[in-house]
Design a protein around this motif. Structure first.
Motif, PDB file in Angstrom:
ATOM      1  N   LYS A 452      -4.792  -9.371  -0.809  1.00 38.33           N
ATOM      2  CA  LYS A 452      -4.898  -9.624   0.625  1.00 38.33           C
ATOM      3  C   LYS A 452      -3.959 -10.938   0.980  1.00 38.33           C
ATOM      4  CE  LYS A 452      -9.837  -8.415   0.991  1.00 38.33           C
ATOM      5  NZ  LYS A 452      -9.469  -7.046   1.838  1.00 38.33           N
ATOM      6  N   GLN A 535      -7.756  -0.428  -5.789  1.00 38.67           N
ATOM      7  CA  GLN A 535      -7.894  -1.594  -4.956  1.00 38.67           C
ATOM      8  C   GLN A 535      -6.167  -1.851  -4.390  1.00 38.67           C
ATOM      9  OE1 GLN A 535      -8.816  -4.461  -8.247  1.00 38.67           O
ATOM     10  NE2 GLN A 535     -10.899  -4.101  -7.936  1.00 38.67           N
ATOM     11  N   ASN A 539      -5.627  -1.925  -0.131  1.00 37.85           N
ATOM     12  CA  ASN A 539      -5.447  -3.506   0.464  1.00 37.85           C
ATOM     13  C   ASN A 539      -3.897  -3.125   0.526  1.00 37.85           C
ATOM     14  OD1 ASN A 539      -7.549  -5.241   0.400  1.00 37.85           O
ATOM     15  ND2 ASN A 539      -7.719  -4.079  -1.411  1.00 37.85           N
TER      16      ASN A 539
END
Length: 954
Positions: A452, A535, A539
């Protein structure tokens, strides 16, 4: 005819005999060897992969492992017919290209071509040693295979290493993964064969021994006292705290060893010397290993054997040198060291002599495997051998066309605005660029592995990516296999047992902020690979990210740890102990993203850049860069041989940090001084020249990218517009883009022809024995010879012109006969470039990014002297339709006798293909020298896809 009859007859004979110790299989034979030594092979298997590739397996027992190889490409099919016959103690397996002879009494194998010439032969007696080993309950063998080697043979490949070795004949190289060191256990011979060594553990080429400490010698201090060298620790400008003591070893290589430095002595701003004499216990050539951070010099007999070198403290470098010593003769030695900060590393070790005939053999050793396991690959050229390597391990994908352009990066862009403003400045200045890179630490400080963006510094990641795309560029982003314990991603891996635990158990904190605890995921677990991609997809890929930078993929969980602790940190793996799977992490990690992205977007070409690599990684559309190298001239020079050997390891896409990554403090200080005063001091002059020279070199490697710590690496931050460094860097940037039709055609050849873009001279000019040891000049494609300049203030360099052809100076058109050395001009602004006779080189229009314009107008340079060919390859540039036949090729053939060029019929088609274009043909011969100028006027040809014949000389 008699031989064929004998082969068939003997085959039928031994197949009917159950007592010969030979078993025929669907793919080859198994031979039982009767030997008393428990550490030799008792069972040997030869499998035919195709007519040029033989798989050799050897074990001390009877049953071979059925473990799946990590390096072989999925779906590998065996082809090629073979026959087998027996003649006394010899059994021969014969294909259309090879005869493989094995002695039943010893297991010794020889590989012969159809002329009866021996290409490679195992050492007499078989050369095989297998020693039982058990790690964490898993049994295996430490294995060693020794081959004979002729005196005129040369060896290349082995991945990418930093000691500036090119020809590995008679050399030693440890094969493990580390920052700046990429180990690929594939060796290729100047005799046109290769050995693909199928083992994932710590391995060695050459001498199997570990380097030993200096106490193997008799050591004497400065006062003549025996027992050790005199070690003197002095603070710069303050002699009151000087410490003098005797030391019998110089070994401060790893973190635990640093406690052996004098207590309470601060290495920061200090000098340390080790001086005295050493006396060898035997005469011969000793091979020394130097590990260092900071500034280092070494003298033997009062002469420098290591000129000044430097490396930053957190990322030491290694260097090797040799020295002849005589038994009983005392030789002065002096090591001068300036540590890099209060934590720094240094070690000096040596290998005692071995007989030259043994040292020069081909030797491969691995710490742990199921047995000896290798593939012999033959060919009529090095290209054919590399094609065999890729037959086994997988095709190299065609990288997206934009990847052939310029990449800009720095240690990191700290904010969204910083990144976008940098890209905008390139566009404003009309400096071509295709890609900008966001390196590490874009996440919140305590959330490494969250994938992030920090909202304060990157408030709108999607908007940032969109703006990059609006400026006709792409973005690559750094993704590590590393996760802090507090992140949800760590917890998702951990609950499935997919996190390496040792770093957590030992509470190892990294260097960020207060220091955070985390570890790396186990990429050997299939489920973990799928989770890793999921993942990333959720993201980052969902934001429109174009390419992936897979950092620390060795995996590098902690710097400067010894080998045993490194294994603990990265294991056990899902497949077994890390001792056994130590070197292949980057391969399975690349598989995670490649398979993941193609599963969700099969039309989007994957691009991966990784700091480590292994056999077969090219099949995952992966390029490798040479890690966090230093910013020294010797580091630049070492990248030439490193890149060439990496290419000779079968993996065609390689790159480096132009200018080096880790920066000497004097360059940082010079840049700060310039920013404050506008004055270019001597250090800044050198910094700018170093970057200019490195950028000239970097424009002619497969991928063209600039990256590193401060000072910032953008050309406009390196020097002002009126500076020769700026002007040279922009010139070669633009030249790279004018060469895009040539470069992208080479990229197409890497897939369709198993081609190699960055080519050691031995690949194209191997008939000239002079090129075997030339590792500082090379071919870019087979048309351009590139000769980097790697010395400060040099205005010329010596170039060898291979005897196999004549050569044209790129900048003047002057003709040079082959087979000679010349000192050539190399002014600050130019890298020496030469074009071979018969070359055909296409130049496209001036562009700011790879797909700004279609190449409707191509200037085609043709160089007289020999017949020549070139195939212009084109496709859609960004997808995988080329795998389905959507591409076009235009073949050019130049006939030197008639001075004519034939442009062939266009073959194939793809959506958006140009139906009509113009070729501007510029003809160069030795009697009419002219510089290469992509805008020069020549013979205009309108081409609509039908063949044309063009006379070039009237």
């Amino acid at each position: 005819m008699a031989r064929v009859f004998y082969i068939v007859f003997s085959t039928l004979f031994f197949l009917s005999c159950a007592t010969t110790g030979i078993e025929k299989t669907d793919n080859g034979i198994i031979v039982r060897v009767k030997q008393e030594n428990s550490h030799t092979a008792k069972t040997i298997r030869l499998n035919v992969i195709d007519n040029n590739i033989i798989h050799v397996s050897a074990i001390p027992g009877k049953i071979f492992s059925d473990e799946k190889s990590l390096i072989l490409r999925p779906g590998l099919k065996r082809s090629g017919t073979f026959s087998v016959y027996e003649n006394g103690d010899e059994v021969t397996l014969s294909t259309d290209s090879l005869d493989v002879v094995i002695r039943k009494s010893t297991g010794e194998i020889a590989f012969l071509n159809k002329k009866g010439e021996t290409l490679l032969q195992e050492n007499k007696g078989g050369g095989k040693t297998l020693t039982p080993i058990e790690v964490e309950g898993t049994k295996g063998y430490t294995v060693h295979q020794l081959f004979e080697s002729s005196d005129d043979e040369a060896f290349y490949g082995l991945g990418q290493h930093q000691a500036d070795d090119f020809n590995y004949k008679g050399k030693n190289e440890s094969l493990f993964q580390y920052n700046t060191k990429v180990s690929v256990p594939f060796v290729i011979s100047s005799r046109n064969y290769g050995i693909v060594w199928d083992n994932y553990s710590l391995s060695k080429f050459g001498d199997t021994r570990d380097y030993a400490d200096l106490d193997q010698f008799k050591l004497y201090g400065e006062d003549g006292a025996g027992g050790g060298l005199t070690a003197t620790y002095t603070r710069k400008g303050d002699s009151t705290g000087t410490i003098v003591r005797q030391e019998s070893k110089l070994d401060y290589q790893f973190i635990p060893l640093l406690e052996n430095f004098p207590a309470d002595f601060d290495l920061n701003n200090s000098r340390v010397t080790w001086s005295g004499e050493l006396e060898a216990p035997e005469s011969g050539l000793y091979r020394f290993f130097l590990h260092y951070a900071g500034y280092i010099r070494v003298f033997m007999d009062n002469e420098p054997v290591v000129e000044e070198r430097w490396r930053t403290a957190w990322n030491p470098n290694s260097y090797k040198f040799e020295y002849h010593l005589k038994e009983g003769e005392r030789v002065p030695i002096r090591v001068e060291w300036e540590p890099d900060g209060d934590v720094s590393y240094i070690a000096l070790k040596a290998l005692s002599p071995v007989p030259e005939e043994e040292q020069n053999k081909l030797s491969l050793w691995s710490e742990m495997g199921n047995g000896i396991d290798y593939y012999f690959v033959a060919g009529n050229s090095m290209d054919e051998v590399i094609s065999g390597y890729r037959t086994l391990t997988g095709k190299s994908q065609i990288m997206p066309k934009w990847a052939m352009g310029f990449w800009q990066s720095r240690e990191r862009y700290k904010t969204q605005d910083e990144l976008l403003e940098t890209l905008a400045e390139f566009r404003k200045r009309e400096i071509p660029i295709d890609n900008i890179v966001q390196d590490w630490s874009y996440w919140p400080e305590a959330e490494w592995g969250s994938h992030k963006f920090d909202k304060e510094r990157f408030p709108d990641p999607k908007g940032m990516v969109d703006k990059i795309h609006e400026m006709n560029a792409r973005i690559m982003i750094s993704v590590w296999p590393k996760f802090y314990m507090n992140t949800d991603h760590y917890k998702a891996f951990d609950k499935n047992g997919w996190m390496y635990q040792q770093a957590v158990k030992d509470s190892i904190r990294d260097w960020i902020g207060q220091g955070y605890i985390g570890s790396f995921y186990d990429a050997y677990a299939e489920g973990a690979r799928k989770l890793f991609w999921k993942q990333l997809e959720e993201n980052l890929y969902s934001l429109g990210i174009d390419a992936w930078w897979m950092d620390a993929s060795e995996p590098n969980i902690q710097d400067n740890t010894d080998m045993d602790y490194r294994k603990k940190l990265c294991g056990p793996t899902a497949l077994g102990p890390s001792t056994k799977y130590f070197n292949a992490y980057s391969l399975v990690n690349a598989e995670a993203i490649y398979d993941g992205q193609r599963s969700v977007n099969p039309d989007d070409r994957v691009f991966l850049l990784t700091r480590s690599g292994f056999t077969g990684i090219q099949r995952y559309s992966t390029a490798v860069w040479s890690g966090d190298i230093g910013t020294r001239w010797e580091d630049m020079k070492a990248q030439i041989s490193a890149g060439l050997n990496f290419a000779l390891s079968g993996i065609p896409y390689w790159t480096m940090d132009i200018g080096g990554f880790c920066v000497e403090k004097r360059y940082e200080q010079a840049q700060h001084y310039y920013n404050a005063t506008g004055i270019e001091n001597e250090d800044l002059k050198e910094w700018r020249e170093l970057n200019a020279r490195w950028s000239q070199f970097g424009a002619f490697v497969p991928l063209f990218r600039s990256h590193g710590q401060f000072p910032y690496r953008e050309v406009f931050n390196i020097a002002p517009e009126d500076h020769p460094a700026y002007q040279s860097m922009v010139y070669y940037n633009k030249l790279r883009y004018r060469l895009m039709p040539y470069i992208y055609s080479l990229a197409g050849m890497t897939y369709f022809n198993d081609y190699t873009i960055m080519r050691a001279l031995v690949m194209d000019h191997g008939k000239d024995p002079e090129v075997n040891d030339i590792g500082d000049q090379y071919m870019f494609g087979d048309m351009l010879m590139v000769c980097p300049v790697y010395e400060y203030k040099a205005t010329g360099r010596t170039v060898y012109f291979p005897a196999t052809t004549g050569w044209y100076d790129f900048y003047t058109g002057k003709f040079i006969d082959g087979g000679q050395k010349q000192r050539v001009d190399a002014p600050y602004s130019r890298i020496p470039l030469f074009v071979k006779e018969g070359a055909i080189i296409p130049f496209g229009p001036e562009i700011q990014y790879s797909d700004e314009k279609k190449p409707e107008h191509i200037t085609l340079y043709v160089f007289a002297g020999k017949n020549g060919t070139f195939s212009l390859y084109e496709d859609e540039g960004v997808n995988y339709n080329y795998e389905k036949g959507a591409y076009a090729i235009i073949r050019f053939n130049y006939d030197d006798a008639t001075k004519t060029l034939v442009i062939g019929d266009r073959e194939g088609s793809f959506e958006g293909m140009l139906q009509e274009r113009r070729f501007n043909v510029v003809y160069v011969d030795k009697n009419r020298p002219q510089a290469v100028d992509p805008d020069a006027k020549g013979i205009e040809v309108v081409y609509t896809g039908a063949a044309q014949k063009i006379p070039l000389e009237k």
